[in-house]
Write a protein that holds these residues in place. Structure first.
Motif, PDB file in Angstrom:
ATOM      1  N   ALA A  32      34.500   3.909  45.941  1.00 58.24           N
ATOM      2  CA  ALA A  32      35.617   4.825  45.701  1.00 58.24           C
ATOM      3  C   ALA A  32      35.795   4.949  44.199  1.00 58.24           C
ATOM      4  CB  ALA A  32      36.895   4.296  46.345  1.00 58.24           C
ATOM      5  N   SER A  33      35.587   6.158  43.673  1.00 58.47           N
ATOM      6  CA  SER A  33      35.764   6.403  42.241  1.00 58.47           C
ATOM      7  C   SER A  33      37.195   6.843  41.956  1.00 58.47           C
ATOM      8  CB  SER A  33      34.782   7.472  41.757  1.00 58.47           C
ATOM      9  OG  SER A  33      33.455   7.028  41.949  1.00 58.47           O
ATOM     10  N   GLN A  34      37.611   6.669  40.710  1.00 56.47           N
ATOM     11  CA  GLN A  34      38.993   6.970  40.327  1.00 56.47           C
ATOM     12  C   GLN A  34      39.025   8.205  39.425  1.00 56.47           C
ATOM     13  OE1 GLN A  34      40.535   3.397  38.508  1.00 56.47           O
ATOM     14  NE2 GLN A  34      40.071   2.121  40.284  1.00 56.47           N
ATOM     15  N   GLU A  35      39.574   9.289  39.945  1.00 57.24           N
ATOM     16  CA  GLU A  35      39.649  10.547  39.198  1.00 57.24           C
ATOM     17  C   GLU A  35      40.774  10.538  38.154  1.00 57.24           C
ATOM     18  OE1 GLU A  35      37.556  13.292  39.621  1.00 57.24           O
ATOM     19  OE2 GLU A  35      36.403  11.870  40.826  1.00 57.24           O
ATOM     20  N   VAL A  36      41.732   9.621  38.313  1.00 56.99           N
ATOM     21  CA  VAL A  36      42.952   9.633  37.503  1.00 56.99           C
ATOM     22  C   VAL A  36      42.684   9.541  35.995  1.00 56.99           C
ATOM     23  CG1 VAL A  36      43.305   7.130  37.667  1.00 56.99           C
ATOM     24  CG2 VAL A  36      45.257   8.616  37.286  1.00 56.99           C
ATOM     25  N   HIS A  37      41.551   8.931  35.614  1.00 61.46           N
ATOM     26  CA  HIS A  37      41.291   8.660  34.191  1.00 61.46           C
ATOM     27  C   HIS A  37      40.846   9.889  33.407  1.00 61.46           C
ATOM     28  CE1 HIS A  37      41.720   4.448  35.228  1.00 61.46           C
ATOM     29  NE2 HIS A  37      40.862   4.644  36.202  1.00 61.46           N
ATOM     30  N   LYS A  38      40.364  10.923  34.095  1.00 57.33           N
ATOM     31  CA  LYS A  38      39.846  12.110  33.402  1.00 57.33           C
ATOM     32  C   LYS A  38      40.898  12.750  32.500  1.00 57.33           C
ATOM     33  CE  LYS A  38      36.056  13.406  36.430  1.00 57.33           C
ATOM     34  NZ  LYS A  38      35.478  14.421  37.333  1.00 57.33           N
ATOM     35  N   ALA A  39      42.152  12.728  32.957  1.00 57.57           N
ATOM     36  CA  ALA A  39      43.233  13.343  32.178  1.00 57.57           C
ATOM     37  C   ALA A  39      43.474  12.614  30.855  1.00 57.57           C
ATOM     38  CB  ALA A  39      44.517  13.357  32.999  1.00 57.57           C
ATOM     39  N   TYR A  40      43.035  11.352  30.767  1.00 56.64           N
ATOM     40  CA  TYR A  40      43.294  10.537  29.574  1.00 56.64           C
ATOM     41  C   TYR A  40      42.058  10.391  28.681  1.00 56.64           C
ATOM     42  CZ  TYR A  40      47.450   9.340  32.238  1.00 56.64           C
ATOM     43  OH  TYR A  40      48.633   9.420  32.963  1.00 56.64           O
ATOM     44  N   GLY A  41      40.936  10.941  29.114  1.00 57.31           N
ATOM     45  CA  GLY A  41      39.723  10.872  28.304  1.00 57.31           C
ATOM     46  C   GLY A  41      39.102   9.496  28.224  1.00 57.31           C
ATOM     47  N   GLY A  42      39.416   8.634  29.163  1.00 59.21           N
ATOM     48  CA  GLY A  42      38.874   7.275  29.199  1.00 59.21           C
ATOM     49  C   GLY A  42      39.603   6.452  30.241  1.00 59.21           C
ATOM     50  N   VAL A  43      39.064   5.271  30.538  1.00 57.77           N
ATOM     51  CA  VAL A  43      39.658   4.423  31.571  1.00 57.77           C
ATOM     52  C   VAL A  43      40.940   3.773  31.051  1.00 57.77           C
ATOM     53  CG1 VAL A  43      39.323   2.397  33.036  1.00 57.77           C
ATOM     54  CG2 VAL A  43      37.424   3.962  32.627  1.00 57.77           C
ATOM     55  N   VAL A  44      42.028   3.942  31.802  1.00 56.89           N
ATOM     56  CA  VAL A  44      43.306   3.291  31.487  1.00 56.89           C
ATOM     57  C   VAL A  44      43.393   2.025  32.343  1.00 56.89           C
ATOM     58  CG1 VAL A  44      45.813   3.543  31.419  1.00 56.89           C
ATOM     59  CG2 VAL A  44      44.351   5.547  31.046  1.00 56.89           C
ATOM     60  N   PRO A  45      43.311   0.831  31.736  1.00 55.40           N
ATOM     61  CA  PRO A  45      43.221  -0.411  32.517  1.00 55.40           C
ATOM     62  C   PRO A  45      44.311  -0.589  33.575  1.00 55.40           C
ATOM     63  CG  PRO A  45      42.741  -0.854  30.217  1.00 55.40           C
ATOM     64  CD  PRO A  45      43.197   0.574  30.283  1.00 55.40           C
ATOM     65  N   GLU A  46      45.559  -0.295  33.226  1.00 49.45           N
ATOM     66  CA  GLU A  46      46.655  -0.488  34.178  1.00 49.45           C
ATOM     67  C   GLU A  46      46.501   0.424  35.397  1.00 49.45           C
ATOM     68  OE1 GLU A  46      49.945  -1.877  36.075  1.00 49.45           O
ATOM     69  OE2 GLU A  46      48.943  -2.748  34.342  1.00 49.45           O
ATOM     70  N   LEU A  47      46.119   1.678  35.163  1.00 46.70           N
ATOM     71  CA  LEU A  47      45.909   2.616  36.272  1.00 46.70           C
ATOM     72  C   LEU A  47      44.704   2.200  37.116  1.00 46.70           C
ATOM     73  CD1 LEU A  47      46.522   6.069  34.507  1.00 46.70           C
ATOM     74  CD2 LEU A  47      48.100   4.787  35.966  1.00 46.70           C
ATOM     75  N   ALA A  48      43.679   1.659  36.451  1.00 46.19           N
ATOM     76  CA  ALA A  48      42.478   1.224  37.173  1.00 46.19           C
ATOM     77  C   ALA A  48      42.802   0.098  38.150  1.00 46.19           C
ATOM     78  CB  ALA A  48      41.408   0.761  36.178  1.00 46.19           C
ATOM     79  N   SER A  49      43.562  -0.899  37.684  1.00 45.47           N
ATOM     80  CA  SER A  49      43.875  -2.032  38.564  1.00 45.47           C
ATOM     81  C   SER A  49      44.748  -1.610  39.741  1.00 45.47           C
ATOM     82  CB  SER A  49      44.530  -3.173  37.775  1.00 45.47           C
ATOM     83  OG  SER A  49      45.682  -2.729  37.099  1.00 45.47           O
ATOM     84  N   ARG A  50      45.659  -0.671  39.504  1.00 46.22           N
ATOM     85  CA  ARG A  50      46.489  -0.175  40.611  1.00 46.22           C
ATOM     86  C   ARG A  50      45.644   0.548  41.657  1.00 46.22           C
ATOM     87  NH1 ARG A  50      51.630   2.715  37.647  1.00 46.22           N
ATOM     88  NH2 ARG A  50      52.327   0.930  36.407  1.00 46.22           N
ATOM     89  N   ALA A  51      44.703   1.361  41.181  1.00 47.30           N
ATOM     90  CA  ALA A  51      43.833   2.098  42.110  1.00 47.30           C
ATOM     91  C   ALA A  51      42.946   1.142  42.907  1.00 47.30           C
ATOM     92  CB  ALA A  51      42.980   3.099  41.338  1.00 47.30           C
ATOM     93  N   HIS A  52      42.471   0.068  42.262  1.00 46.71           N
ATOM     94  CA  HIS A  52      41.679  -0.943  42.984  1.00 46.71           C
ATOM     95  C   HIS A  52      42.503  -1.550  44.126  1.00 46.71           C
ATOM     96  CE1 HIS A  52      37.987  -1.066  40.718  1.00 46.71           C
ATOM     97  NE2 HIS A  52      38.612  -1.279  39.570  1.00 46.71           N
ATOM     98  N   GLN A  53      43.770  -1.818  43.856  1.00 48.89           N
ATOM     99  CA  GLN A  53      44.636  -2.403  44.894  1.00 48.89           C
ATOM    100  C   GLN A  53      44.757  -1.477  46.100  1.00 48.89           C
ATOM    101  OE1 GLN A  53      48.097  -3.114  42.429  1.00 48.89           O
ATOM    102  NE2 GLN A  53      47.678  -5.302  42.321  1.00 48.89           N
ATOM    103  N   GLN A  54      44.797  -0.176  45.843  1.00 51.24           N
ATOM    104  CA  GLN A  54      44.884   0.792  46.934  1.00 51.24           C
ATOM    105  C   GLN A  54      43.558   0.936  47.679  1.00 51.24           C
ATOM    106  OE1 GLN A  54      46.041   4.233  44.696  1.00 51.24           O
ATOM    107  NE2 GLN A  54      48.233   3.788  44.801  1.00 51.24           N
TER     108      GLN A  54
END
Length: 340
Positions: A32-54
């Motif tokens: 499962a890839s995370q599309e949320v980071h595209k808006a920020y131009g890079g991986v946002v660690p806090e958003l990444a960990s939340r998405a992993h939990q889901q």
């Protein structure tokens, strides 16, 4: 002998992945890839960990179902211990520990970089070819650029590595400067196929030995763009295919020069490439050219095994399971290290 079923879990960055291997042969590989980071131009660690939990429970559930087994058939659980983003790693590590304890089966910790190298040993059928030991592997990704001598799955010698930025990171940052979007690798790759690789020249570093450096290239790229845009505000838009092709050509040239030197010094002509940047067509083409010109036997992974995936983690897990190399329940994740 009883069948060995290994569940692999990968959560080092922004992909949540789970895979099941039976006796080293892949049954499933779900990501499962995370599309949320595209808006920020890079991986946002806090958003990444939340998405992993889901994602982690449904991804693991799908991997087991697609493998056609029950969780009770699992022999062990292999997980990425590091390196990576600590918040992301903790989700996978914690889940693996809890799941293994509930099933009363062993835990196996895997180094993420070791997983990328061992992606060449993922088998889809019993007679799939694998590199003979020892072999040389160019490991190139967003976070790492290394030349590794692989003596065994658990004996890897780093011959050279980047002293600053990684090749993938340089590509992403240059793409960002051009306002092309994130992730930059696939965008630069696509544009480069249509451009002239010799249109522009960027500075290449002079680093002794087998080590790499990409920070100077990024600076040269930035200053060149500034100069061109000052003269023509629409320069990037009008020349983006040539810029992308020239950037890719420079990075591939830097990578291959050191790799040729490593092959010459070791005398090992079995050469593999691994990591996210190994999906790049320019680099793949360079490997084929070197095979023809220098007599190398090359090993290039399938596209699905170049990016972060759990199949490579389960593959290392299978080797470690056979050696009964298990992890204790209190083993912590780690964010930065090369090879253990």
């Amino acid at each position: 002998m009883n069948d060995i079923y290994i569940l692999g879990i990968e959560s080092s960055c922004d992909d949540t992945s789970a895979a099941v291997l039976k006796n080293g042969i892949i049954l499933s590989n779900v990501t499962a890839s995370q599309e949320v980071h595209k808006a920020y131009g890079g991986v946002v660690p806090e958003l990444a960990s939340r998405a992993h939990q889901q994602n982690i429970v449904p991804v693991v559930d799908q991997a087991i179902k697609r493998a056609g087994i029950t969780k009770e058939q699992l022999s062990a659980i292999a997980f990425t211990r590091g390196p990576g983003l600590m918040g992301s790693l903790l989700v996978g590590v914690s889940f693996a520990k809890g799941f293994a304890r509930s099933l009363e089966i062993p835990l196996i910790d895997v180094n993420h970089l070791q997983g990328h190298v061992m992606a060449h040993f993922i088998k889809e059928k019993e007679d799939d070819p694998t590199p003979p030991l020892p072999f040389i592997c160019l490991l190139v990704s967003g976070g790492n650029s290394q030349i590794v001598k692989v003596n065994a799955y658990n004996d890897m010698e780093v011959l050279g590595q980047t002293i600053d930025d990684a090749a993938g990171e340089a590509i992403d940052k240059c793409s960002k400067v051009m306002n092309l979007g994130y992730p930059g690798g696939p965008i630069i790759d696509r544009l480069a196929r249509q451009g002239n690789p010799l249109a522009y020249h960027f500075s290449e570093p002079h680093v002794p030995g087998l080590d790499y450096s990409f920070s100077g290239l990024k600076t040269s790229f930035l200053y060149s763009l500034r100069k061109w845009v000052a003269e023509d505000p629409d320069f990037i838009e009008h020349h983006k295919t040539d810029i992308a092709a020239s950037l890719e050509h420079t990075i591939v040239d830097i990578l291959m020069k050191k790799l040729r030197l490593a092959v010459k010094q070791t005398g090992i002509k079995h050469v593999a490439v691994a990591g996210g940047v190994s999906a790049n067509n320019g680099l793949r083409n360079a490997f084929h050219e070197h095979a023809a010109k220098y007599g190398w036997t090359i090993y290039i992974p399938k596209f699905s095994y170049t990016t972060d995936n759990a199949a490579m983690i389960a593959c290392v897990g299978t080797f470690k399971y056979r050696d009964k190399d298990f992890a204790s329940i209190d083993l912590p994740a780690f964010s930065k290290v090369t090879f253990q």
